[in-house]
Design a protein around this motif. Structure first.
Motif, mmCIF file in Angstrom:
data_model
loop_
_atom_site.group_PDB
_atom_site.id
_atom_site.type_symbol
_atom_site.label_atom_id
_atom_site.label_comp_id
_atom_site.label_asym_id
_atom_site.label_seq_id
_atom_site.Cartn_x
_atom_site.Cartn_y
_atom_site.Cartn_z
ATOM 1 N N UNK A 277 0.915 -1.088 -0.113
ATOM 2 C CA UNK A 277 0.014 -0.154 -0.166
ATOM 3 C C UNK A 277 0.963 1.217 0.042
ATOM 4 N N UNK A 278 1.852 1.218 0.787
ATOM 5 C CA UNK A 278 2.796 2.108 0.727
ATOM 6 C C UNK A 278 3.363 2.585 -0.398
ATOM 7 N N UNK A 279 3.745 1.578 -1.222
ATOM 8 C CA UNK A 279 4.578 1.536 -2.603
ATOM 9 C C UNK A 279 3.473 2.322 -3.493
ATOM 10 N N UNK A 280 2.176 1.796 -3.468
ATOM 11 C CA UNK A 280 1.417 2.441 -4.266
ATOM 12 C C UNK A 280 1.109 3.787 -4.066
ATOM 13 N N UNK A 281 1.024 4.081 -2.745
ATOM 14 C CA UNK A 281 0.861 5.547 -2.016
ATOM 15 C C UNK A 281 1.887 6.376 -2.495
ATOM 16 N N UNK A 282 3.149 6.173 -2.490
ATOM 17 C CA UNK A 282 4.190 7.189 -2.869
ATOM 18 C C UNK A 282 4.101 7.404 -4.059
ATOM 19 N N UNK A 283 4.150 6.567 -5.148
ATOM 20 C CA UNK A 283 4.006 6.900 -6.779
ATOM 21 C C UNK A 283 2.698 7.703 -6.756
ATOM 22 N N UNK A 284 1.365 7.157 -6.181
ATOM 23 C CA UNK A 284 0.096 7.965 -6.221
ATOM 24 C C UNK A 284 0.212 9.326 -6.015
ATOM 25 N N UNK A 285 0.994 9.633 -4.822
ATOM 26 C CA UNK A 285 1.280 11.155 -4.394
ATOM 27 C C UNK A 285 2.090 11.868 -5.433
ATOM 28 N N UNK A 286 3.039 11.182 -6.083
ATOM 29 C CA UNK A 286 3.622 11.745 -7.099
ATOM 30 C C UNK A 286 2.838 12.033 -8.456
ATOM 31 N N UNK A 287 1.864 11.130 -8.736
ATOM 32 C CA UNK A 287 1.006 11.587 -9.879
ATOM 33 C C UNK A 287 0.107 12.601 -9.223
ATOM 34 N N UNK A 288 -0.239 12.535 -8.450
ATOM 35 C CA UNK A 288 -1.306 13.573 -7.666
ATOM 36 C C UNK A 288 -0.549 14.998 -7.789
#
Lengths: 656, 155, 175
Positions: A277-288
């Motif tokens: 979940x953190x791995x998905x979260x880190x990149x998701x925040x980059x995209x956001x």
């Protein structure tokens, strides 16, 4: 001609990315070796094509081709070459090309350094990265083409924003992008693991060096941005909690949680679902962050030219990528299974607490950044959320995390006890409390915040010293061999943690003890600040390649002894008719002396701002240490990786 | 004549020395230090309305300078921080404050992070307790241990 | 099981807000003065500085208060509309020349036409601050009791005029 080649290269790259994003993933699901085998070559061809496009754009800038709309908007014939090249990423379209270029670099790097991975895993990882690339290439080709022609061609360009005409522009954006685009690798590893149903310690071990590398770049990128703002903006500020700054800080916070969580998953097999979940979260925040900066929903000094149409495209892309990955997570994570058992007090639980604190901090920054938008969307009025809010919220959240940083590395895996930890750390605690109380009184000024900051910084120093001493304890004779036996990565951890302490110390001291004066100075006048004497020796006119300047001269001395000369400038960039201040700074570890010219006043006088910034350089020194620690941790892994790759494959074959 | 020359030289030296001594201490741009401290403090809390996210202190915009001047006058009159902020909020709304007011629409903003922290902490403790109930790891058998050693020793 | 869906649900809620946000303007500052009495002032008139203008003079009438300046590019966009509106004689238009010089203002009105019955001159911008002006042009619709009923931020477009301002004026005049 060259811009058209670049444009064509992007179109071809999109086609290759489509192949990369589809065949390998489907092939992995079906066990089709040929389709899986397409991943590596496709990654290389994609890199080659995007690199060509990037070079074409750089060429257009270098050769002053104002028939390209983007070049005309961001360059000028008087702009020095190094800034003309940096201008490639100075605007929205070009920075997207940089994004795509860096993504293709990471993709091809993964394709090269993945011989030890199972074929289906590699195929899925490269495939996911290909899909992200499809999104960016499509975005560029549809609504943000850097190669659009301007007909008729402009006589000269509108110049790069003077604030960006600085070496910082050459370093900061590429570092930053290497960082948060780099989290796409950890993201792809996570997605590949969810798709393949193989979520184990091996996955964590493979994913770790890539994540750490991206984290190092992001740390350097943010540090560079902060330092650049400090010397460029003319008033000595180094962090403003601006929406775009937050957009880079949130992935950093989650990324830090991720590298810690991966360590635990690798060693103990625990936290698997949370790490994913953190791995998905880190990149998701980059995209956001990419969305926030380019869509116009938030105001920021860093925001690119905004266009809601572009914003909509990115939002749809976000829904597909992030929504899709979170849906996959919701579906597959329950099957992941628990890892090893550990006690309520143990190194695992301290690391988990660190994760919770960093995640909550990141979510709080997100809350503050988006809150004005929430209220406006609900028709509840318009508010602003700025540094007073973030400072008030962030410090209490980070305080326990910093405290735990001293405790965590000392705690044993699986099981530790509080009394034992308290006993081991009693001297560290005493030293840090004493320093926090006494040092500010010696320096003449004590507030609770200064006390807290000093306590936390010295706590980490003292606890780290204890940790090192404990690790190296024994006779002096065998000290060197014991030190060599300690893994490089362990030293990396210690250095990175010390880096945080150095950073905390810098922030505490500068915020607690900085001073400034705003004075009117005639040539020959003298100003005093913090025991230093600043003698104004007048202003000379000078000319730069694309600006005119008034260059002030200050002679700085202390106790009658001359220390340095400072040359603040007030520049006028002629193309955009934009005034700019260049501060005159004397940096040193103990303090910075910072002068900035204001306006010319009557009678030949100038308004001058002089700042005394004690230990401000420690802020960036601390960040540099963090990055160094990360690099040290990486070099350890790499070495082992090469020797271990054969072992891994054999183990996997034996256990299948 | 020589005497006149000597006198002139002495006078000249005296005057140039004094001239250097006349190099003045730079005067502050604003003379009222107490008021200026208040203005400085407030300007960090207030937003420039026409800028892309800057405080009044950092902005060169004309409106920002005008507002700074009004704040200075209000501070010199002895108005409190809150009174000055209220004055500006009455004219420009809450947008002008970088520290969001605590009202019903901002409870979530101010309390959110701490609520999140509490939930996180509770979730963490619950999860840790559950882990404690888990059966302990089984130790591996001697045969399995031998297999592992063999695998790891291969190169 | 259900808790694994939580991140997705939170994400989708956030996306909803972001989608709405694409249609909003984060730089627009709505005025807290809407619904409150128009702040009083007494400023010299552009054409005859010995005389003054004050909103008290307009009690009992519905009127438009347009803040403009000769250095303002966007004011040029709405000016023809204001001139046409003044000729239609629906509602009296009074102006405030914001941080300008009288000479420049009069020159500008000569060139573009004069829709104003009178112009107050706010040389130092203080009255503008009292009215929450942050970027000219801005226009206020003030009712018979001297209360600000609507504030237009930015130039008046034909769409805003026909859909918002004129219906509002008619409604207020009927009261």
């Amino acid at each position: 001609m060259i811009p058209e080649i670049g444009h064509f290269a992007l179109i071809l790259a999109l086609l290759v990315a489509l192949i990369l994003g589809s065949f390998p993933i489907i092939g992995a699901a079906r066990g089709n070796a040929v389709w899986m085998g397409l991943a590596r070559p496709a990654a290389r061809v994609q890199f080659f094509l995007i690199a060509i496009a990037f070079l074409c754009l750089a060429y257009a800038f270098a050769s002053k081709d104002y028939s390209v709309s983007y070049v005309a908007a961001n360059s000028n014939s008087q702009l020095p070459l190094r800034f003309r090249i940096a201008a490639v990423w100075g605007g929205h379209e070009g920075s997207l090309l940089l994004w795509a270029m860096i993504l293709s670099i990471w993709t091809v790097a993964v394709s090269i350094f993945s011989k030890h991975l199972p074929d289906d895993m590699r195929a899925r990882i490269l495939g996911v990265m290909g899909l992200v690339s499809v999104g960016f290439l499509l975005f560029m080709l549809m609504v943000s083409n850097p190669f659009d022609r301007l007909i008729p061609a402009a006589m000269d360009g509108r110049d790069l924003n003077p604030l960006l005409q600085d070496p910082g522009m050459i370093f900061h954006p590429p570092m930053l992008y290497m960082g948060y685009v780099g989290f796409s690798v950890a993201f792809s590893f996570a997605i590949a693991a969810l798709l393949g149903g193989q979520l184990d310690s091996a996955w964590a071990r493979w994913s770790r060096p890539w994540t750490t590398m991206a984290w190092v770049f992001l740390t350097l990128g943010i540090m560079g941005g902060s330092n650049w703002a400090y010397y460029e903006l003319g008033w000595g500020g180094w962090w403003f909690w601006d929406a775009v700054e937050n957009a880079s800080f949130m992935p950093w916070l989650v990324g830090t949680a991720l590298i810690h969580s991966l360590a635990v998953t690798e060693k103990r097999g625990s936290f698997k679902a949370w790490t994913v979940l953190l791995a998905i979260g880190a990149f998701s925040l980059s995209l956001l962050g990419t969305f926030l900066v380019r869509s116009g929903v938030l105001t920021s000094v860093h925001a690119f030219a905004t266009d809601p149409r572009r914003g909509l495209f990115i939002l749809v892309f976000l829904v597909i990528v992030i929504g899709g990955s979170l849906a996959l997570f919701a579906w597959r994570a329950p099957t992941v299974g628990r890892g090893g058992k550990f006690g309520v007090v143990s190194r695992e639980s301290f690391l988990l607490a660190n994760n919770v604190l960093l995640a909550v901090a990141s979510m709080s920054v997100l809350l503050g950044t988006l809150y004005p938008l929430f209220l406006d969307a609900l028709g509840l009025g318009k508010i602003s959320v700025g540094p007073p809010y973030f400072d008030t919220v962030f410090v209490p959240l980070m305080t326990p995390a910093l405290f735990l940083m001293g405790v965590g590395p000392i705690a044993r895996w699986k099981n530790a006890t509080v009394p034992e930890l308290a006993l081991r750390l009693r001297w560290a605690f005493a030293v840090s409390v004493a320093t926090a109380l006494i040092l500010p009184l010696l320096l003449g000024h004590w507030t609770p915040m200064i006390g807290l900051g000093l306590f936390l910084a010295f706590w980490i120093f003292a606890a780290s010293a204890h940790l090192v001493r404990q690790r190296l304890s024994g006779d002096v004779a065998t000290l060197l061999s014991r030190a060599k036996a300690v893994p490089f990565a362990w030293w990396g951890m210690v250095i990175a943690h010390i880096g945080i302490a150095v950073f905390t110390l810098g922030v505490t001291v500068v915020k607690g003890f900085e001073s400034e004066i705003a004075v009117r100075m005639l040539p020959g006048d003298v100003a005093h600040l913090a025991g230093y004497e600043f003698k104004f020796e007048g202003v000379k006119d000078s000319v730069g390649p694309n600006y005119t300047a008034s260059r002030g001269q200050f002679r700085v001395s202390k106790n009658g002894e001359e220390r340095t000369m400072l040359f603040p400038e007030k520049r006028l960039y002629t193309v955009q008719n934009m005034p700019m201040t260049e501060a005159g700074i004397s940096p040193a570890l103990i303090n910075d002396l910072y002068t900035s010219l204001g306006e010319p006043l009557d009678g030949g006088a100038w308004s001058v701002h002089i700042y005394h910034k004690p230990m401000v350089e420690w802020i960036w020194a601390g960040a540099a240490l963090m990055a160094l620690g990360g690099l040290m941790a990486l070099s350890d892994r790499r070495y082992r990786l090469r020797r271990k790759k054969l072992t891994d494959q054999k183990i996997l074959k034996a256990t299948r | 004549m020589k005497l006149m020359l000597i006198v002139r030289v002495i006078l000249m030296i005296t005057f140039t020395q004094s001239f250097n001594a006349w190099a003045e201490e730079a005067r502050p741009l604003q003379t009222d230090v107490v008021t200026e401290a208040q203005v400085h403090r407030l300007s960090q809390e207030l937003r420039c309305l026409v800028c892309q996210n800057q405080t009044l202190a950092d902005s060169h915009a004309e409106l920002a300078q005008d507002l700074m001047q009004e704040i200075r006058e209000m501070a010199a009159k002895g108005m409190t921080d809150q009174a000055i902020i209220d004055y500006l909020v009455a004219r420009y709304g809450d947008f002008v404050r970088y520290r969001p007011p605590m009202k019903s629409s901002t409870y979530l903003l101010w309390l959110g992070p701490f609520v999140l922290l509490i939930f996180g902490a509770i979730g963490l403790v619950m999860m840790l307790r559950r882990r404690e109930q888990m059966p302990a790891d089984k130790p591996i058998s001697p045969t399995e241990a031998r297999k592992v050693r063999e695998l790891l020793n291969k190169e | 099981m259900k808790r694994f869906l939580l991140p997705l649900v939170i994400f989708l809620i956030m996306v909803g807000f972001l989608a709405v946000g694409l249609h909003l303007d984060p730089r627009e500052v709505p005025s807290p003065l809407v619904g409150k009495p128009a702040p009083s002032f007494s400023l010299p008139i552009l054409d005859d500085p010995k005389k003054t203008f004050s909103p008290q003079q307009m009690l009992g009438q519905v009127w438009l208060f347009n803040v403009w300046a000769s250095w303002c590019a966007a004011c040029r966009d709405e000016h023809p509309l204001l001139v046409a509106l003044s000729k239609a004689n629906i509602v009296p238009i009074y102006g405030m020349d914001y941080k300008d010089t009288n000479a420049d203002a009069q020159q500008w009105l000569l060139q573009g036409g004069n829709p104003y019955l009178a112009n107050a001159t706010d040389i130092d911008g203080r009255v503008g601050i009292n009215y929450g002006v942050y970027g000219v042009p801005e226009t206020y619709v003030i009712d018979k009791n001297g209360v600000i009923v609507y504030k237009q931020i930015g130039p008046i477009t034909l769409e805003v005029l026909t859909n918002k301002i004129l219906p509002l004026v008619k409604r207020l005049q009927a009261q």
